[in-house]
Design a protein around this motif. Structure first.
Motif, PDB file in Angstrom:
ATOM      1  N   LEU A 109       0.836  -1.191   0.000  1.00 58.94           N
ATOM      2  CA  LEU A 109       0.000   0.000   0.000  1.00 58.94           C
ATOM      3  C   LEU A 109       0.871   1.241   0.000  1.00 58.94           C
ATOM      4  N   SER A 110       0.372   2.297  -0.591  1.00 61.63           N
ATOM      5  CA  SER A 110       1.036   3.600  -0.509  1.00 61.63           C
ATOM      6  C   SER A 110       0.296   4.442   0.517  1.00 61.63           C
ATOM      7  N   ARG A 111       1.034   5.093   1.371  1.00 58.10           N
ATOM      8  CA  ARG A 111       0.455   5.962   2.388  1.00 58.10           C
ATOM      9  C   ARG A 111       1.300   7.223   2.472  1.00 58.10           C
ATOM     10  N   LYS A 112       0.680   8.321   2.826  1.00 60.25           N
ATOM     11  CA  LYS A 112       1.371   9.584   3.037  1.00 60.25           C
ATOM     12  C   LYS A 112       1.424   9.883   4.530  1.00 60.25           C
ATOM     13  N   LYS A 113       2.214  10.877   4.885  1.00 58.33           N
ATOM     14  CA  LYS A 113       2.317  11.290   6.281  1.00 58.33           C
ATOM     15  C   LYS A 113       0.926  11.514   6.870  1.00 58.33           C
ATOM     16  N   ASN A 114       0.739  11.021   8.083  1.00 61.82           N
ATOM     17  CA  ASN A 114      -0.510  11.112   8.862  1.00 61.82           C
ATOM     18  C   ASN A 114      -1.619  10.202   8.349  1.00 61.82           C
ATOM     19  N   GLU A 115      -1.349   9.366   7.362  1.00 68.52           N
ATOM     20  CA  GLU A 115      -2.333   8.372   6.936  1.00 68.52           C
ATOM     21  C   GLU A 115      -2.060   7.064   7.682  1.00 68.52           C
ATOM     22  N   SER A 116      -3.079   6.224   7.760  1.00 65.71           N
ATOM     23  CA  SER A 116      -2.990   4.993   8.549  1.00 65.71           C
ATOM     24  C   SER A 116      -3.408   3.775   7.759  1.00 65.71           C
ATOM     25  N   ILE A 117      -3.073   2.642   8.306  1.00 69.99           N
ATOM     26  CA  ILE A 117      -3.523   1.332   7.832  1.00 69.99           C
ATOM     27  C   ILE A 117      -4.095   0.621   9.049  1.00 69.99           C
ATOM     28  N   MET A 118      -5.258   0.014   8.906  1.00 76.42           N
ATOM     29  CA  MET A 118      -5.863  -0.756   9.994  1.00 76.42           C
ATOM     30  C   MET A 118      -5.673  -2.245   9.727  1.00 76.42           C
ATOM     31  N   ILE A 119      -5.300  -2.973  10.768  1.00 71.67           N
ATOM     32  CA  ILE A 119      -5.233  -4.431  10.715  1.00 71.67           C
ATOM     33  C   ILE A 119      -6.265  -4.932  11.715  1.00 71.67           C
ATOM     34  N   GLY A 120      -7.293  -5.551  11.198  1.00 77.16           N
ATOM     35  CA  GLY A 120      -8.393  -5.950  12.062  1.00 77.16           C
ATOM     36  C   GLY A 120      -9.056  -4.717  12.663  1.00 77.16           C
ATOM     37  N   ASP A 121      -9.642  -4.894  13.851  1.00 82.47           N
ATOM     38  CA  ASP A 121     -10.339  -3.794  14.520  1.00 82.47           C
ATOM     39  C   ASP A 121      -9.460  -3.057  15.515  1.00 82.47           C
ATOM     40  N   THR A 122      -8.286  -3.615  15.840  1.00 80.43           N
ATOM     41  CA  THR A 122      -7.549  -3.090  16.985  1.00 80.43           C
ATOM     42  C   THR A 122      -6.129  -2.621  16.705  1.00 80.43           C
ATOM     43  N   ILE A 123      -5.629  -2.827  15.505  1.00 81.02           N
ATOM     44  CA  ILE A 123      -4.243  -2.451  15.209  1.00 81.02           C
ATOM     45  C   ILE A 123      -4.231  -1.362  14.151  1.00 81.02           C
ATOM     46  N   GLU A 124      -3.625  -0.232  14.508  1.00 83.08           N
ATOM     47  CA  GLU A 124      -3.495   0.879  13.562  1.00 83.08           C
ATOM     48  C   GLU A 124      -2.013   1.168  13.355  1.00 83.08           C
ATOM     49  N   ILE A 125      -1.611   1.238  12.098  1.00 85.50           N
ATOM     50  CA  ILE A 125      -0.248   1.591  11.733  1.00 85.50           C
ATOM     51  C   ILE A 125      -0.325   2.943  11.035  1.00 85.50           C
ATOM     52  N   LYS A 126       0.336   3.944  11.646  1.00 83.81           N
ATOM     53  CA  LYS A 126       0.239   5.312  11.146  1.00 83.81           C
ATOM     54  C   LYS A 126       1.614   5.791  10.680  1.00 83.81           C
ATOM     55  N   ILE A 127       1.642   6.443   9.533  1.00 85.71           N
ATOM     56  CA  ILE A 127       2.880   7.034   9.027  1.00 85.71           C
ATOM     57  C   ILE A 127       3.084   8.354   9.770  1.00 85.71           C
ATOM     58  N   ILE A 128       4.178   8.436  10.529  1.00 82.95           N
ATOM     59  CA  ILE A 128       4.471   9.620  11.336  1.00 82.95           C
ATOM     60  C   ILE A 128       5.262  10.637  10.524  1.00 82.95           C
ATOM     61  N   SER A 129       6.298  10.155   9.835  1.00 79.21           N
ATOM     62  CA  SER A 129       7.103  11.063   9.014  1.00 79.21           C
ATOM     63  C   SER A 129       7.860  10.278   7.962  1.00 79.21           C
ATOM     64  N   VAL A 130       8.245  10.983   6.913  1.00 83.87           N
ATOM     65  CA  VAL A 130       9.063  10.413   5.846  1.00 83.87           C
ATOM     66  C   VAL A 130      10.226  11.376   5.635  1.00 83.87           C
ATOM     67  N   ASP A 131      11.452  10.852   5.777  1.00 84.41           N
ATOM     68  CA  ASP A 131      12.647  11.675   5.612  1.00 84.41           C
ATOM     69  C   ASP A 131      13.630  10.908   4.741  1.00 84.41           C
ATOM     70  N   GLY A 132      13.636  11.194   3.449  1.00 85.98           N
ATOM     71  CA  GLY A 132      14.492  10.460   2.520  1.00 85.98           C
ATOM     72  C   GLY A 132      14.025   9.021   2.427  1.00 85.98           C
ATOM     73  N   ASP A 133      14.934   8.079   2.715  1.00 89.07           N
ATOM     74  CA  ASP A 133      14.564   6.660   2.649  1.00 89.07           C
ATOM     75  C   ASP A 133      14.155   6.106   4.010  1.00 89.07           C
ATOM     76  N   GLN A 134      14.003   6.981   5.002  1.00 90.26           N
ATOM     77  CA  GLN A 134      13.589   6.536   6.334  1.00 90.26           C
ATOM     78  C   GLN A 134      12.142   6.944   6.591  1.00 90.26           C
ATOM     79  N   VAL A 135      11.358   5.972   7.037  1.00 87.59           N
ATOM     80  CA  VAL A 135       9.946   6.193   7.346  1.00 87.59           C
ATOM     81  C   VAL A 135       9.737   5.883   8.818  1.00 87.59           C
TER      82      VAL A 135
END
Length: 82
Positions: free
Chosen positions: A4-30
């Motif tokens: 999946l592609s996500r931008k800063k402050n966007e999230s991915i949900m896994i099931g009902d209880t797990i959220e993975i959020k993009i905090i920042s992108v700096d070069g090749d480090q996320v």
């Protein structure tokens, strides 16, 4: 594998209880944030692999001790029988 592609402050949900959020992108480090129930273990992959290897070695060691114990017990039984 789902990619999946996500931008800063966007999230991915896994099931009902797990959220993975993009905090920042700096070069090749996320930087990501993970919100999950406290009873769920979350590890970096290299740490998870190290834990699995330690568990494998501990199990092998335990099996080795069980075999040694059985061998000694057999020898003692033979000695007692003489």
């Amino acid at each position: 594998m789902l990619v999946l592609s996500r931008k800063k402050n966007e999230s991915i949900m896994i099931g009902d209880t797990i959220e993975i959020k993009i905090i920042s992108v700096d070069g090749d480090q996320v930087r990501i944030g993970i919100e999950a129930p406290r009873n769920l273990d979350v590890y970096r992959k290299e740490i998870f692999d190290a834990i699995q290897e330690e568990n494998r070695l501990a199990t092998k060691s335990q099996n080795d001790w069980s075999a040694l114990k059985q061998l000694l017990q057999t020898k003692l039984e033979l000695k007692d029988g003489q």
